[in-house]
Design an enzyme around this catalytic site. Sequence first.
Site, PDB file in Angstrom:
ATOM      1  N   CYS A  20     -29.875  38.269  43.593  1.00 51.60           N
ATOM      2  CA  CYS A  20     -31.204  38.025  44.161  1.00 51.60           C
ATOM      3  C   CYS A  20     -32.135  37.445  43.088  1.00 51.60           C
ATOM      4  CB  CYS A  20     -31.790  39.320  44.725  1.00 51.60           C
ATOM      5  SG  CYS A  20     -32.176  40.561  43.475  1.00 51.60           S
ATOM      6  N   CYS A  29     -32.996  39.907  40.400  1.00 53.19           N
ATOM      7  CA  CYS A  29     -31.862  40.137  39.503  1.00 53.19           C
ATOM      8  C   CYS A  29     -31.788  39.024  38.457  1.00 53.19           C
ATOM      9  CB  CYS A  29     -30.560  40.213  40.290  1.00 53.19           C
ATOM     10  SG  CYS A  29     -30.525  41.542  41.507  1.00 53.19           S
TER      11      CYS A  29
END
Length: 80
Positions: free
Chosen positions: A10, A13
Site C-alpha cells: 500500500c 507501506c
Amino acid sequence: MQIKILGQGCSKCAELYKEVVKADQELHSGAEIVKVETMKDIVSYGVMRTPALVIDGEVKVVGKVPTIEEIKGLIKAATK
C-alpha cells in the site's frame, strides 16, 4: 541489525519503507532493510494492521507511518 517493513504494498507501506531507508542512511547504521509482503509472514508477527515496523524481530510500530525522527529513535535504541 535487521529492519522489516510489514505490508502488502500500500502507499503507506511504501512511504514507511522510504522513510526507514532515509533514516538508516542518515544514521549510517548499515541495517539490512527487508520488505515482508505475504500475509502469512505479516500475521506471524501478530500484526493485523499495516504498515508495521519490526527491528531485530521486535514489532515497534503498527498501523501508522512514524516520523523520521521517531524511526531514528527506534534505530538508535536498538543499537544500544
